[in-house]
Design a protein around this motif. Structure first.
Motif, PDB file in Angstrom:
ATOM      1  N   GLY B 459     -22.504  72.111   9.978  1.00 35.24           N
ATOM      2  CA  GLY B 459     -22.719  73.258  10.842  1.00 35.24           C
ATOM      3  C   GLY B 459     -24.131  73.800  10.783  1.00 35.24           C
ATOM      4  O   GLY B 459     -24.594  74.430  11.727  1.00 35.24           O
ATOM      5  N   LEU B 460     -24.810  73.584   9.651  1.00 32.61           N
ATOM      6  CA  LEU B 460     -26.120  74.214   9.465  1.00 32.61           C
ATOM      7  C   LEU B 460     -27.298  73.273   9.684  1.00 32.61           C
ATOM      8  O   LEU B 460     -28.347  73.695  10.141  1.00 32.61           O
ATOM      9  N   SER B 461     -27.115  71.991   9.338  1.00 32.59           N
ATOM     10  CA  SER B 461     -28.292  71.141   9.145  1.00 32.59           C
ATOM     11  C   SER B 461     -28.816  70.513  10.421  1.00 32.59           C
ATOM     12  O   SER B 461     -28.060  70.154  11.321  1.00 32.59           O
ATOM     13  N   HIS B 462     -30.120  70.352  10.469  1.00 29.22           N
ATOM     14  CA  HIS B 462     -30.745  69.526  11.489  1.00 29.22           C
ATOM     15  C   HIS B 462     -30.616  68.057  11.106  1.00 29.22           C
ATOM     16  O   HIS B 462     -30.409  67.186  11.929  1.00 29.22           O
ATOM     17  N   ARG B 463     -30.816  67.828   9.819  1.00 27.97           N
ATOM     18  CA  ARG B 463     -30.669  66.471   9.297  1.00 27.97           C
ATOM     19  C   ARG B 463     -29.848  66.563   8.009  1.00 27.97           C
ATOM     20  O   ARG B 463     -29.848  67.598   7.343  1.00 27.97           O
ATOM     21  N   VAL B 464     -29.181  65.458   7.665  1.00 27.72           N
ATOM     22  CA  VAL B 464     -28.385  65.447   6.439  1.00 27.72           C
ATOM     23  C   VAL B 464     -28.750  64.226   5.606  1.00 27.72           C
ATOM     24  O   VAL B 464     -28.815  63.104   6.120  1.00 27.72           O
ATOM     25  N   MET B 465     -29.031  64.449   4.327  1.00 29.37           N
ATOM     26  CA  MET B 465     -29.204  63.345   3.393  1.00 29.37           C
ATOM     27  C   MET B 465     -27.881  63.224   2.634  1.00 29.37           C
ATOM     28  O   MET B 465     -27.349  64.233   2.163  1.00 29.37           O
ATOM     29  N   VAL B 466     -27.366  62.018   2.504  1.00 31.49           N
ATOM     30  CA  VAL B 466     -26.116  61.842   1.763  1.00 31.49           C
ATOM     31  C   VAL B 466     -26.427  61.126   0.458  1.00 31.49           C
ATOM     32  O   VAL B 466     -27.068  60.078   0.456  1.00 31.49           O
ATOM     33  N   MET B 467     -25.988  61.710  -0.645  1.00 38.15           N
ATOM     34  CA  MET B 467     -26.263  61.107  -1.951  1.00 38.15           C
ATOM     35  C   MET B 467     -24.988  60.578  -2.584  1.00 38.15           C
ATOM     36  O   MET B 467     -23.892  61.044  -2.309  1.00 38.15           O
ATOM     37  N   ARG B 468     -25.196  59.578  -3.411  1.00 42.10           N
ATOM     38  CA  ARG B 468     -24.094  59.041  -4.208  1.00 42.10           C
ATOM     39  C   ARG B 468     -24.688  58.456  -5.474  1.00 42.10           C
ATOM     40  O   ARG B 468     -25.684  57.751  -5.425  1.00 42.10           O
ATOM     41  N   SER B 469     -24.080  58.757  -6.593  1.00 42.26           N
ATOM     42  CA  SER B 469     -24.536  58.357  -7.934  1.00 42.26           C
ATOM     43  C   SER B 469     -26.064  58.254  -8.053  1.00 42.26           C
ATOM     44  O   SER B 469     -26.605  57.227  -8.383  1.00 42.26           O
ATOM     45  N   GLY B 470     -26.704  59.372  -7.789  1.00 38.76           N
ATOM     46  CA  GLY B 470     -28.128  59.479  -8.056  1.00 38.76           C
ATOM     47  C   GLY B 470     -29.036  58.813  -7.052  1.00 38.76           C
ATOM     48  O   GLY B 470     -30.235  58.676  -7.286  1.00 38.76           O
ATOM     49  N   GLN B 471     -28.472  58.388  -5.942  1.00 37.46           N
ATOM     50  CA  GLN B 471     -29.299  57.730  -4.928  1.00 37.46           C
ATOM     51  C   GLN B 471     -29.061  58.367  -3.565  1.00 37.46           C
ATOM     52  O   GLN B 471     -27.975  58.876  -3.308  1.00 37.46           O
ATOM     53  N   ILE B 472     -30.073  58.267  -2.718  1.00 39.26           N
ATOM     54  CA  ILE B 472     -29.852  58.684  -1.342  1.00 39.26           C
ATOM     55  C   ILE B 472     -29.288  57.487  -0.582  1.00 39.26           C
ATOM     56  O   ILE B 472     -29.901  56.419  -0.528  1.00 39.26           O
ATOM     57  N   MET B 473     -28.078  57.663  -0.046  1.00 43.33           N
ATOM     58  CA  MET B 473     -27.393  56.550   0.593  1.00 43.33           C
ATOM     59  C   MET B 473     -27.723  56.487   2.073  1.00 43.33           C
ATOM     60  O   MET B 473     -27.706  55.415   2.678  1.00 43.33           O
ATOM     61  N   GLY B 474     -27.971  57.645   2.648  1.00 44.21           N
ATOM     62  CA  GLY B 474     -28.231  57.609   4.077  1.00 44.21           C
ATOM     63  C   GLY B 474     -28.790  58.910   4.591  1.00 44.21           C
ATOM     64  O   GLY B 474     -28.727  59.939   3.919  1.00 44.21           O
ATOM     65  N   GLU B 475     -29.369  58.833   5.775  1.00 45.15           N
ATOM     66  CA  GLU B 475     -29.905  60.014   6.408  1.00 45.15           C
ATOM     67  C   GLU B 475     -29.321  60.084   7.810  1.00 45.15           C
ATOM     68  O   GLU B 475     -29.325  59.098   8.542  1.00 45.15           O
ATOM     69  N   LEU B 476     -28.791  61.237   8.164  1.00 44.28           N
ATOM     70  CA  LEU B 476     -28.183  61.401   9.476  1.00 44.28           C
ATOM     71  C   LEU B 476     -28.879  62.537  10.190  1.00 44.28           C
ATOM     72  O   LEU B 476     -29.285  63.504   9.566  1.00 44.28           O
TER      73      LEU B 476
END
Lengths: 319, 499
Positions: B459-476
């Motif tokens: 609801g808030l973000s322009h972009r979203v970084m998704v993390m998993r076990s200490g890594q950035i998995m993706g950017e949306l």
């Protein structure tokens, strides 16, 4: 609503308890003994109080920051012995006295800093660290003095602890002036605020960009400086220091004064004026027990009960 | 269905005058799996804590097997056969499996422990649950799923008939989740009732017989699981359209204000790269333990970095302590408001000025200025307190959060990192905070929002970084931000390379 009423409403019994206790004690004492209110007696009580009182002022910072300093009593003896040795080494006159006073304060600062370094750099709990230095300082005192009384040969030295200004002894003046200064530092300086923050929640303090260890260190430095001042006043009053007895159990009296004054042993909150009142309460109790001819062996018991009462009142206030 | 094993009637719970549960009435039947759904702060944990004796209800009644009971403590609940499987397991790692299963419930021969009897019963119980877990295995050598198994066995030894599980699958791997599902089926066959809290709608749909949905302390509905689909669940949980609570996103510029490159902390973070633009809201999504908080703390100088470069407005800066970060006009609101954010026995002004105190000191602290600035914040954020000088401990969570925001706003930050900014906060305050974030971005402040509430991130973000076990998995970004995509990345089913 007027600001005064709002202020009064905010004050709970726990903050005012020491003050009320002092008033009750004074009223009771003046009824119980005709000697109590005599100026000579009052001056004496205040003078007695000022030595441990000054130490308790420094201890207030340590305890609010969440620590404790058990070494202050031994430190009094060590600084006292060293300052008399310095004065005897330098010789006669006011110059030697000035040297002794300033070096006593400096030595107190050094010993306080040693405590602070062990605690903050070595990450030793203050209780353990100062328990160790308590033993070390006392042992050093006995060794350098060869366990014999150290007597000043300077004829001016005794005037500091024994002199009067407007019928009030110098140590009492110094106690009161220091109390005012410490109060301002605690309540109105950024450092004082940081001390309360560190004692309340050191994690929050460090997340708020406060140098937690530095603040904690400084409280032990302040305790040491205060001990330096108290030690030289005491040495001057007696014109000598007996290495085995000087400052014995002062740590307990100082901690008791702080606690009676409403400062939380768990840290985070407390007041300087509370400590002043706490020290005076202890002094009056000692004085009254003497005036009423109660066995000196029972004095410790009474003191213990007063401390317990103070802590119980505090505990109730917390809930 | 048969007679309910538990009848909950008009349960109300208030915390210092604030009502968090509104007359909840619910029947729970023997051998069913009841899913409890709701947003954070909807009241599901509060309800289950009342049932399991951790909280006591304000008013209302609970009947077990038709008789009214009083559940005042966890041991009352235990006596009634109600057990809560905590998310953080209460197992003693230096003891072995059977010792833990019988902890507090030991079989004794007079004064001495009867170890062989305990071992035998534990063996049978574990066999019954169709696991090959040995009763003699040390807890510290077990996997998370195995520990969970031990917790469940422990509850069964206590003759528990109602098991409450708070998000039991968040800590499990996919394979372990399958084992867990099988276990639930077995428990059902034994006639054990399971109350199951989860945020994973699919899982709930798969596992539960009925679903109770809570929202803002009200029980919205109780449905048979066959009667409700995932969209309905989500709609009932939220209870309103998303755009009502989240303000319209503002435009942001292309100017990069913060750039983090190759940030690594051994064993915690691996090669984190992201940038933040002026006036942007950048969301950080991921499961608990994904490394989002650690990333923020590393940027703020609260954690030692093994490598990594931080640039602010194009210039490389050295941030080794939080004071350095403050000097760079960075601000960070920790997820742990009470443990790391605010001093509970300080009043509002003292908390607000704790970081910015230097600007209130002219020799001594200027209390008047301090109070008047604090009064401004109280007005601006509509902070509700009995007095300006109330201790923070006497404020509600939402008002505490507003004070926490004020505290950092008083440092005049250009970049604000919010870690779980609305955790444990009521819906209205949430909305206020969202709108405040919006107004900040309009003023050109850049905001990073770390949140475990997907909806909030979306609801808030322009972009979203998704993390998993200490890594950035993706950017949306833009329309690509949706629950499914985020969960794919967060669960490790998709990585940036595949995207």
């Amino acid at each position: 609503m007027s600001p005064i009423i709002t202020r009064l409403k905010r004050l709970d019994i726990a903050t005012y308890a020491p003050f009320i206790a002092l008033l009750i004690l004074i009223v009771f004492s003046s009824i119980a003994s005709e000697h109590f209110l005599m100026p000579r007696n009052i001056t004496n009580v205040l003078r007695q109080v000022s030595y441990t009182g000054i130490i308790a002022l420094g201890m207030t910072f340590v305890i609010i920051a969440g620590g404790i300093d058990l070494s202050v009593g031994s430190m009094v003896a060590l600084v006292g012995v060293l300052s008399i040795m310095i004065i005897n080494g330098v010789g006669d006159g006011w110059w030697a006295v000035a040297m002794a006073v300033s070096s006593a304060i400096a030595l107190g600062g050094v010993f306080g800093a040693i405590n602070g370094l062990i605690i903050t750099r070595g990450r030793v709990a203050s209780f353990i660290a100062t328990l160790a230095t308590m033993s070390i300082f006392r042992s050093m005192t006995l060794y350098i003095s060869d366990a014999g009384e150290v007597v000043s040969e300077n004829n001016k030295f005794a005037e500091i602890g024994g002199g009067y200004l407007w019928a009030i002894p110098y140590p009492v003046w110094i106690f009161l002036l220091l109390a005012i200064a410490y109060h301002i530092v605690l309540k109105h300086s950024a450092f004082g605020r940081h001390v309360c923050a560190v004692g309340s929640n050191s994690k929050v303090a460090s997340y708020s960009a406060i140098k937690v260890r530095w603040v904690y260190f400084l409280t032990f430095l302040i305790a040491g400086l205060s001990v330096g001042i108290a030690a030289v006043l005491l040495a001057s009053r007696l014109n000598s220091v007996s290495p085995g007895d000087a400052g014995l159990f002062y740590e307990l009296d100082a901690i008791a004064a702080v606690v009676i004054g409403g400062t939380a042993l768990s840290g985070g909150k407390g007041t300087i004026w509370g400590t002043v009142i706490g020290a005076i309460i202890l002094g009056i109790i000692n004085n009254m027990l003497n005036l009423m001819g109660i066995s000196p062996y029972l004095q410790g018991m009474v003191k213990g009960m007063v401390i317990l009462t103070a802590v119980l009142v505090q505990f109730k206030g917390d809930r | 269905m048969n007679e309910p094993v538990m009848q909950i009637r008009s349960i109300v719970k208030e915390f210092s005058g604030v009502r968090v549960l509104h007359k909840i009435t619910l029947d729970i039947f023997a051998g069913e799996v009841l899913g409890v759904l709701g947003e954070n702060g909807a009241g599901k944990s509060t309800l289950l804590k009342i049932i399991s004796g951790i909280y006591t209800k304000t008013t209302g009644s609970i009947k077990v097997d038709g008789t009214e009971v009083s559940i005042q403590s966890a041991s009352d609940a235990k006596r009634l056969g109600i057990a809560m499987i905590p998310q953080e397991f209460n197992l003693i790692s230096s003891l072995n499996v059977f010792e833990n299963i019988f902890l507090g419930n030991e079989i004794k021969n007079g004064f001495l422990l009867n170890k062989s009897a305990m071992r035998n019963r534990a063996y049978e119980l574990l066999k019954d649950l169709e696991t090959d877990l040995s009763p003699d295995a040390l807890i510290e050598n077990l996997s998370v799923a195995e520990k969970q198994m031990v917790e469940i066995a422990k509850a069964l030894v206590n003759d528990s008939r109602i098991l409450i599980m708070d998000e039991p699958t968040t800590v499990l791997t996919d394979h372990e989740v399958d084992i867990f599902f099988a276990l639930v089926e077995k428990l059902k066959k034994r006639g054990v009732t399971i109350i199951f809290i989860s945020h994973k709608l699919k899982e709930v749909k798969h596992l539960c017989d009925r679903l109770a949905i809570l929202r803002d302390g009200h029980l919205v509905s109780v449905d048979d699981v066959t009667q409700i689909n995932e969209e309905d669940m989500a709609r009932k949980m939220v209870g309103r359209e998303l755009n009502q609570i989240y303000p319209q996103r503002t435009e942001y510029s292309d100017e990069v204000v913060l750039k983090v490159s190759n940030l690594s902390i051994k064993g915690i973070l691996q090669d984190i790269n992201f940038d933040l633009k002026k006036g942007e809201v950048l969301g950080f999504a991921g499961l608990i333990g994904a490394g989002r908080t650690e990333t923020a703390e590393a940027v703020m100088g609260l954690r030692k970095k093994d490598s990594g470069v931080v640039e602010i407005n194009g210039k490389v800066v050295t941030i080794n302590a939080i004071a350095d970060a403050v000097a760079c006009n960075l601000a960070y609101l920790s997820e742990d408001r009470q443990g790391k954010g605010l001093i509970m026995n300080f009043d509002i002004p003292k908390n607000i000025t704790l970081i910015s105190l230097a600007s209130y000191v002219k020799g001594l602290i200027q209390h008047k200025k301090e109070n008047s600035v604090a009064r401004d914040y109280v007005k601006r954020f509509d902070i509700k307190a009995a007095s300006l000088h109330s201790n923070l401990a006497n404020l509600s969570g939402g008002n505490q959060q507003k004070v926490y925001l004020s505290k950092w706003m008083d440092t005049q930050p250009d970049i604000l990192i919010l870690d779980e900014p609305t955790r444990g906060i009521d819906v209205n305050t949430k909305k206020e905070i969202y709108h405040f974030i919006h107004s900040l971005t309009e003023q050109g402040v850049s905001v990073i929002v770390i949140s475990s509430e997907l909806e909030e991130v979306m609801g808030l973000s322009h972009r979203v970084m998704v993390m998993r076990s200490g890594q950035i998995m993706g950017e949306l970004s833009g329309d690509a931000i949706n629950e499914k995509e985020i969960m794919y990345y967060a669960a490790g089913l998709k990585t940036m390379a595949q995207a």
